[in-house]
Motif scaffolding. Sequence first.
Motif, mmCIF file in Angstrom:
data_model
loop_
_atom_site.group_PDB
_atom_site.id
_atom_site.type_symbol
_atom_site.label_atom_id
_atom_site.label_comp_id
_atom_site.label_asym_id
_atom_site.label_seq_id
_atom_site.Cartn_x
_atom_site.Cartn_y
_atom_site.Cartn_z
ATOM 1 N N GLY B 112 64.203 -11.777 89.022
ATOM 2 C CA GLY B 112 63.858 -11.643 87.607
ATOM 3 C C GLY B 112 62.375 -11.346 87.452
ATOM 4 O O GLY B 112 61.975 -10.539 86.608
ATOM 5 N N PHE B 113 61.558 -11.976 88.289
ATOM 6 C CA PHE B 113 60.122 -11.729 88.215
ATOM 7 C C PHE B 113 59.804 -10.308 88.693
ATOM 8 O O PHE B 113 58.992 -9.598 88.080
ATOM 9 C CB PHE B 113 59.354 -12.772 89.034
ATOM 10 C CG PHE B 113 57.858 -12.683 88.858
ATOM 11 C CD1 PHE B 113 57.300 -12.583 87.593
ATOM 12 C CD2 PHE B 113 57.007 -12.689 89.951
ATOM 13 C CE1 PHE B 113 55.913 -12.496 87.416
ATOM 14 C CE2 PHE B 113 55.629 -12.604 89.790
ATOM 15 C CZ PHE B 113 55.089 -12.509 88.523
ATOM 16 N N GLY B 144 59.908 -16.491 87.983
ATOM 17 C CA GLY B 144 58.592 -16.701 88.570
ATOM 18 C C GLY B 144 58.664 -17.040 90.034
ATOM 19 O O GLY B 144 59.748 -17.136 90.619
ATOM 20 N N ILE B 145 57.493 -17.186 90.633
ATOM 21 C CA ILE B 145 57.416 -17.521 92.055
ATOM 22 C C ILE B 145 56.382 -18.635 92.266
ATOM 23 O O ILE B 145 55.632 -18.985 91.358
ATOM 24 C CB ILE B 145 57.053 -16.289 92.924
ATOM 25 C CG1 ILE B 145 55.740 -15.666 92.453
ATOM 26 C CG2 ILE B 145 58.170 -15.252 92.903
ATOM 27 C CD1 ILE B 145 55.219 -14.587 93.379
ATOM 28 N N TYR B 158 61.352 -13.191 80.775
ATOM 29 C CA TYR B 158 61.903 -11.836 80.842
ATOM 30 C C TYR B 158 63.421 -11.946 80.906
ATOM 31 O O TYR B 158 63.982 -12.395 81.904
ATOM 32 C CB TYR B 158 61.333 -11.118 82.065
ATOM 33 C CG TYR B 158 61.595 -9.628 82.070
ATOM 34 C CD1 TYR B 158 60.950 -8.793 81.167
ATOM 35 C CD2 TYR B 158 62.499 -9.054 82.970
ATOM 36 C CE1 TYR B 158 61.188 -7.421 81.157
ATOM 37 C CE2 TYR B 158 62.738 -7.686 82.968
ATOM 38 C CZ TYR B 158 62.077 -6.883 82.062
ATOM 39 O OH TYR B 158 62.312 -5.532 82.051
ATOM 40 N N GLN B 159 64.070 -11.544 79.817
ATOM 41 C CA GLN B 159 65.500 -11.791 79.692
ATOM 42 C C GLN B 159 66.349 -10.767 80.455
ATOM 43 O O GLN B 159 66.049 -9.571 80.427
ATOM 44 C CB GLN B 159 65.908 -11.757 78.211
ATOM 45 C CG GLN B 159 65.161 -12.763 77.336
ATOM 46 C CD GLN B 159 65.449 -14.225 77.688
ATOM 47 O OE1 GLN B 159 66.467 -14.541 78.312
ATOM 48 N NE2 GLN B 159 64.549 -15.123 77.304
ATOM 49 N N PRO B 160 67.416 -11.235 81.097
ATOM 50 C CA PRO B 160 68.388 -10.310 81.688
ATOM 51 C C PRO B 160 69.220 -9.672 80.568
ATOM 52 O O PRO B 160 69.085 -10.045 79.408
ATOM 53 C CB PRO B 160 69.267 -11.224 82.538
ATOM 54 C CG PRO B 160 69.217 -12.545 81.841
ATOM 55 C CD PRO B 160 67.832 -12.638 81.242
ATOM 56 N N GLU B 161 70.063 -8.704 80.921
ATOM 57 C CA GLU B 161 70.916 -8.082 79.914
ATOM 58 C C GLU B 161 72.350 -8.575 80.004
ATOM 59 O O GLU B 161 73.202 -8.220 79.184
ATOM 60 C CB GLU B 161 70.851 -6.559 80.036
ATOM 61 C CG GLU B 161 69.437 -6.079 79.776
ATOM 62 C CD GLU B 161 69.343 -4.594 79.574
ATOM 63 O OE1 GLU B 161 70.307 -3.973 79.085
ATOM 64 O OE2 GLU B 161 68.287 -4.030 79.926
#
Lengths: 366, 366
Positions: B112-113, B144-145, B158-161
């Motif tokens: 995701g990041f 994040g990391i 940050y949103q997925p779809e």
Amino acid sequence: MKQIKLKLDKRSYPISINSDFGNLAYQLKKLNLPNKAIIVTMESLDKLYRVDLIDILDKGGFNVFIEVIPDSESSKSLSQLNISINNITRHIGSEPFFLIAFGGGVVGDLSGFIASIYKRGVRYVQIPTTLLAQVDSSIGGKVGIDLETGKNLVGAFYQPELVYSNISILKTLPDRELQSGMAEVIKYGVIKDRGLFELTESLAAREEDTLFNKIKPGIEEIVHKCSLIKSSVVSRDEKDSHGIRAILNFGHTVGHAIEAASNYSESYTHGEAISIGMLCAVEVSNKLKITKEDILTRLESLLGFYNLPVVMTGINTDRVISAFWYDKKFIKGTPRMVLPVKIGNVKIIDDISMDVVKEVIKGRTR
Amino acid sequence: MKQIKLKLDKRSYPISINSDFGNLAYQLKKLNLPNKAIIVTMESLDKLYRVDLIDILDKGGFNVFIEVIPDSESSKSLSQLNISINNITRHIGSEPFFLIAFGGGVVGDLSGFIASIYKRGVRYVQIPTTLLAQVDSSIGGKVGIDLETGKNLVGAFYQPELVYSNISILKTLPDRELQSGMAEVIKYGVIKDRGLFELTESLAAREEDTLFNKIKPGIEEIVHKCSLIKSSVVSRDEKDSHGIRAILNFGHTVGHAIEAASNYSESYTHGEAISIGMLCAVEVSNKLKITKEDILTRLESLLGFYNLPVVMTGINTDRVISAFWYDKKFIKGTPRMVLPVKIGNVKIIDDISMDVVKEVIKGRTR
């Protein structure tokens, strides 16, 4: 002092153009920031301005820590990001802070990217110290770093809360860096502002010992006008998704290809590459009969006045062409370019024949 | 199949809960994504599902590349990010693509990041494969990391779809990982849903040979109910700035401190740490007379049924307390905690005396 507002709803911010740092603490205090400030800057700037900046911010009630990065384009890297973030965390612990990017494009891009990802976002301010950064890269929130497989390959759209330009700082810039900035200034003239273009022409004609002295009478107006254009474009197309921000890429499609083909070496600065890139775009525009006046002669002579290159030498044309193909601005396999109609007015054209582009690039190679 | 919509204006997305992958290609096609898909996954999952996934996506008309990362918590690092992004770029060039995070929390957070920063943002989809990821980490866009100086130190919202959960995949999970997920499930029960809490109680009482078989009759309802709660909280407070998303931190303030004090080692999984953390929060709540019923006995016995720890052993209490201090959830120097009023209802309390917290942490140490 001149002030512009970049409008983006709740994320709107001022761009303040000054002739010194006298107004900085006041501008920062208005933002209601945490009192801990972390300045990210480069070695050479740190040497020149550390004492002044700490003094100004200290008097403004801020507690300052300076994170110094090496004087190099290669500081825009994941390894420098890692070093700087760990340094910041060791210093700041879990206290709230804001970040100040004090430098040119490399510092602004790296620090802005750090601000965007640190704990999912901390507040930050840009204090651009080069002409290029004052008129372009510090405004609009495009931040990022380079990876092995691509320049600016990772990044974010993350807006600062203030851009504070001090034009007097430009007099310490090397000529080559100032020239590079002038290429972007001329770009703004071509895409949006005939008056600005003519101002750069009249300044070019002045007899002075240094480039800074040559442009000095017009420098405030230059930074102001360019900041206005950039702000207006960004506020209408923040994320480069409506084809408006794309006009800022005039000269950049071929320009980036030149930078890539010369491995982002010292051979061509960004401004030098887009100097040639703009001329290529004008020639494509001429061939497609989009231009309505003779821009080519006028632009070529203006760029020459600022000691900017008008042809490329010592570079492999095929590499430029293949880098052009690879560029992320490509739409469905055909080149997209920003082409001038007349000075102050450009069009984005999508279906340009690659043959035309090749011919133009070859014609600009010695 | 059950479907939920996480509402976030133009960035709303479905959470689809399924008993296999039969519906995946259809769900993806509805999103009008680029046809090139890059799956980021871990070695162990790649071995189990590579053939199936490629087949499903291939039939759906997608062109798939798989980026495999090592099976380790330490894959959530800057160096793995660098390796994976360079691999992706070498494979994809400048073609458009979307990303699929296929895995647990580590894969979801890293991918995701990557999606959030790659060329300033590419589209992505989450296919969570652990209970913890299905009920929590895959939903809501926190990615994040870890860096040397902090867990999740850099990241984004940050949103997925799409979040596509396949519950049958959970039967391959090791018991300890399933237990860890159950701690988060129980958390949802305490903060928002008495019925869910009672469901976990009734499942705990079942006599079965494996944990998966024990919870099997309720697993779809569990994933559905938890996804509903998470979605509702996230849609009202996406960026954790209105004090709504904060309720998800029940058990996490002390839980994170336990993880930090044990150096994020194998001693305590995230779920095990928040198991103890939840009990500490209930005890603080009792001492402050906020609880209106006897939650402690009931919660302690429920956690025990799922083999989750109720006290900490082999850990330095002072380190837990100082990690608690350091935690980013601190407000103006006093601890903020999520405290239960009764099962299904919590309050966020800001001015908790550190002495009370210390006493409770010490009381839970053997």
